[in-house]
Design an enzyme around this catalytic site. Structure first.
Site, mmCIF file in Angstrom:
data_model
loop_
_atom_site.group_PDB
_atom_site.id
_atom_site.type_symbol
_atom_site.label_atom_id
_atom_site.label_comp_id
_atom_site.label_asym_id
_atom_site.label_seq_id
_atom_site.Cartn_x
_atom_site.Cartn_y
_atom_site.Cartn_z
ATOM 1 N N GLY A 129 14.584 -21.427 17.613
ATOM 2 C CA GLY A 129 15.544 -20.308 17.602
ATOM 3 C C GLY A 129 15.072 -19.178 16.700
ATOM 4 N N ALA A 130 13.783 -18.826 16.828
ATOM 5 C CA ALA A 130 13.190 -17.831 15.913
ATOM 6 C C ALA A 130 13.332 -16.397 16.428
ATOM 7 C CB ALA A 130 11.719 -18.169 15.687
ATOM 8 N N ASN A 131 14.141 -16.207 17.464
ATOM 9 C CA ASN A 131 14.253 -14.856 18.037
ATOM 10 C C ASN A 131 15.371 -14.024 17.432
ATOM 11 O OD1 ASN A 131 15.618 -16.954 19.764
ATOM 12 N ND2 ASN A 131 16.638 -15.124 20.498
ATOM 13 N N GLY A 191 18.453 -13.639 13.853
ATOM 14 C CA GLY A 191 19.046 -14.113 12.605
ATOM 15 C C GLY A 191 18.049 -14.677 11.599
ATOM 16 N N GLY A 223 16.272 -17.408 11.694
ATOM 17 C CA GLY A 223 15.019 -17.892 12.290
ATOM 18 C C GLY A 223 13.998 -16.779 12.444
ATOM 19 N N TYR A 237 31.017 -28.341 16.165
ATOM 20 C CA TYR A 237 29.910 -27.763 15.401
ATOM 21 C C TYR A 237 29.796 -28.490 14.038
ATOM 22 C CZ TYR A 237 27.389 -24.270 12.556
ATOM 23 O OH TYR A 237 26.505 -23.639 11.712
HETATM 24 N N1 LIG Z 1 24.825 -17.251 9.782
HETATM 25 C C1 LIG Z 1 25.576 -18.042 9.037
HETATM 26 O O1 LIG Z 1 26.478 -17.581 8.323
HETATM 27 C C2 LIG Z 1 25.313 -19.535 9.026
HETATM 28 C C3 LIG Z 1 26.156 -20.349 8.259
HETATM 29 C C4 LIG Z 1 25.927 -21.714 8.248
HETATM 30 C C5 LIG Z 1 24.863 -22.246 8.960
HETATM 31 N N2 LIG Z 1 24.069 -21.441 9.708
HETATM 32 C C6 LIG Z 1 22.960 -22.066 10.455
HETATM 33 O O2 LIG Z 1 21.793 -21.303 10.311
HETATM 34 C C7 LIG Z 1 20.976 -21.406 11.478
HETATM 35 C C8 LIG Z 1 20.609 -20.027 11.989
HETATM 36 O O3 LIG Z 1 21.822 -19.309 12.231
HETATM 37 P P1 LIG Z 1 21.870 -17.729 12.507
HETATM 38 O O4 LIG Z 1 23.085 -17.233 11.860
HETATM 39 O O5 LIG Z 1 20.564 -17.114 12.202
HETATM 40 O O6 LIG Z 1 22.168 -17.765 14.080
HETATM 41 P P2 LIG Z 1 21.698 -16.887 15.311
HETATM 42 O O7 LIG Z 1 21.210 -15.537 14.908
HETATM 43 O O8 LIG Z 1 22.815 -16.962 16.291
HETATM 44 O O9 LIG Z 1 20.446 -17.709 15.821
HETATM 45 C C9 LIG Z 1 20.586 -18.925 16.462
HETATM 46 C C10 LIG Z 1 19.315 -19.127 17.233
HETATM 47 O O10 LIG Z 1 19.385 -20.412 17.862
HETATM 48 C C11 LIG Z 1 18.940 -20.236 19.185
HETATM 49 N N3 LIG Z 1 19.434 -21.291 20.046
HETATM 50 C C12 LIG Z 1 20.706 -21.635 20.328
HETATM 51 N N4 LIG Z 1 20.729 -22.645 21.199
HETATM 52 C C13 LIG Z 1 19.428 -22.935 21.484
HETATM 53 C C14 LIG Z 1 18.797 -23.885 22.315
HETATM 54 N N5 LIG Z 1 19.495 -24.723 23.080
HETATM 55 N N6 LIG Z 1 17.441 -23.908 22.351
HETATM 56 C C15 LIG Z 1 16.710 -23.064 21.615
HETATM 57 N N7 LIG Z 1 17.248 -22.132 20.813
HETATM 58 C C16 LIG Z 1 18.601 -22.074 20.757
HETATM 59 C C17 LIG Z 1 19.459 -18.880 19.606
HETATM 60 O O11 LIG Z 1 18.749 -18.448 20.752
HETATM 61 P P3 LIG Z 1 19.381 -17.419 21.832
HETATM 62 O O12 LIG Z 1 19.129 -16.053 21.272
HETATM 63 O O13 LIG Z 1 18.612 -17.700 23.064
HETATM 64 O O14 LIG Z 1 20.839 -17.724 21.933
HETATM 65 C C18 LIG Z 1 19.135 -18.088 18.351
HETATM 66 O O15 LIG Z 1 17.778 -17.695 18.354
HETATM 67 C C19 LIG Z 1 21.797 -22.240 12.472
HETATM 68 O O16 LIG Z 1 21.370 -23.575 12.423
HETATM 69 C C20 LIG Z 1 23.221 -22.114 11.958
HETATM 70 O O17 LIG Z 1 24.018 -23.216 12.308
HETATM 71 C C21 LIG Z 1 24.265 -20.099 9.762
#
Ligand SMILES: NC(=O)c1ccc[n+]([C@@H]2O[C@H](COP(=O)([O-])OP(=O)(O)OC[C@H]3O[C@@H](n4cnc5c(N)ncnc54)[C@H](OP(=O)(O)O)[C@@H]3O)[C@@H](O)[C@H]2O)c1
Length: 313
Positions: A10-12, A14, A16, A176
């Site tokens: 999921g490096a595209n 946030g 990642g 979740y």
């Molecule tokens: N942001 C926060 O406040 C927060 C808080 C607690 C924990 N986290 C954790 O931090 C991590 C990163 O979160 P973020 O906020 O950066 O989220 P994000 O920007 O929504 O990024 C999530 C990434 O996961 C990818 N993804 C989702 N389902 C997938 C699948 N089946 N196969 C491959 N890739 C998939 C998405 O790809 P698509 O673009 O294709 O959907 C996107 O690139 C996550 O594990 C999240 O649970 C974040």
């Protein structure tokens, strides 16, 4: 010096994407493991442009699909001789989702993406990780697991394959949180399992980070508005990406395994008591995780289920 290879799921977007940029800027070969190659290609090009480094590769991976994980493993092993760092960053949380959804292998989608998929990917890449001099796996967890300080909270083990999808109310937030709790339990167990191969497995408890434009775009209008409001005060993903980088590369964590770190990179400990004042400290602090995460009966149940679900026919 031997090139260091890191896979980030999921490096595209946030955290990642910010982590991919950080690792690339530091000279690592970054493999962005993403499900949508069209969208992710733009992120890859952006990272190459900003860092002026070409060693950023893009590979297709849907973490919720065991078939996709197996295909990723085959392509990855044919292309790269070893793996140094594996970061399970991708996650499923579709804010406001009301429908119980299943993965291609008929597993509840949060669990397939956030727990069972990463379990399978780690196992399939373990022999490649074992070829590294300092192999490290990092799992993105969340403060959302604090709901397990409630003694009534349980993982719905009996409903992970849609058994009660028509009759039980579905909450995407509960699933979740449950799936991220499962991921933490798997972190501890995998750390034990891979110790003899020198593979270190840790987790990072992410608290709050600004959501990316792409993620906000996917939300319903109400959740979009809420996310935009929260984004005013939430920190940029770069800080958490730096935590990924430090935990996976710094000598300070070279021997760390089976640990959960908080956003300040302090080791989070199992709570000693979940009653009274101690419970308030658990809930409002960031230094303790629920005892549920190390409950041997729950861990054994989860491990058996992982083994059963991911077994090849
Ligand atoms: N942001 C926060 O406040 C927060 C808080 C607690 C924990 N986290 C954790 O931090 C991590 C990163 O979160 P973020 O906020 O950066 O989220 P994000 O920007 O929504 O990024 C999530 C990434 O996961 C990818 N993804 C989702 N389902 C997938 C699948 N089946 N196969 C491959 N890739 C998939 C998405 O790809 P698509 O673009 O294709 O959907 C996107 O690139 C996550 O594990 C999240 O649970 C974040």
């Amino acid at each position: 010096m031997k090139e260091k290879i890191v896979v980030i799921t999921g490096a595209n977007s946030g955290i990642g994407k910010a982590a991919a940029l950080k690792f690339a800027a530091e000279g690592y070969r970054v493999v962005m493991a993403c499900r949508n190659l069209t969208i992710s290609k733009a992120a890859q090009q952006e990272i190459i442009g900003v860092t002026d480094r070409a060693q950023v590769d893009l590979m297709e991976l849907d973490v919720s699909s065991f078939a996709s994980i197996r295909s990723f493993r085959a392509t990855f092993k044919a292309k790269y001789p070893y793996l140094d760092i594996l970061i399970h960053n991708a996650a499923y949380l579709n804010h406001g989702e009301k429908a119980y959804k299943l993965s291609p292998e008929h597993i509840e989608l949060s669990f397939a993406t956030n727990a069972f998929g990463p379990y399978l990917l780690t196992h399939l890449l373990a022999d490649h990780l074992a070829k590294s001099e300092d192999p490290r796996v990092l799992n993105a967890c969340t403060t959302n697991i604090k709901h397990f300080f409630d003694p009534k909270r349980n993982i719905e083990f009996d409903n992970l394959r849609g058994e009660y999808r028509e009759t039980r109310p579905y909450s995407v937030y509960k699933m979740y949180g449950d799936s991220k709790m499962a991921f933490l339990m798997l972190t501890f167990k995998m750390a034990e399992q891979f110790k003899s191969q020198g593979i270190k497995v840790n987790a990072l408890q992410i608290n709050r980070v600004k959501l990316s434009k792409e993620t906000i775009q996917k939300m319903s209008p109400m959740f979009r508005m809420l996310a935009k409001l929260q984004n005013f005060t939430n920190p940029l993903p770069t800080g958490m990406a730096d935590n990924y980088y430090q935990l996976c590369t710094s000598q300070d964590y070279k021997h760390a395994t089976g640990l959960l770190f908080n956003h300040k990179r302090e080791v989070v400990q199992p709570s000693i008591s979940e009653k009274g004042f101690a419970q308030l400290k658990n809930i409002f602090g960031s230094r303790n995780y629920p005892q549920y995460a190390i409950d041997p009966i729950q861990v054994a149940k989860l491990w058996d289920l992982c083994t059963e679900l991911t077994a090849e026919d």
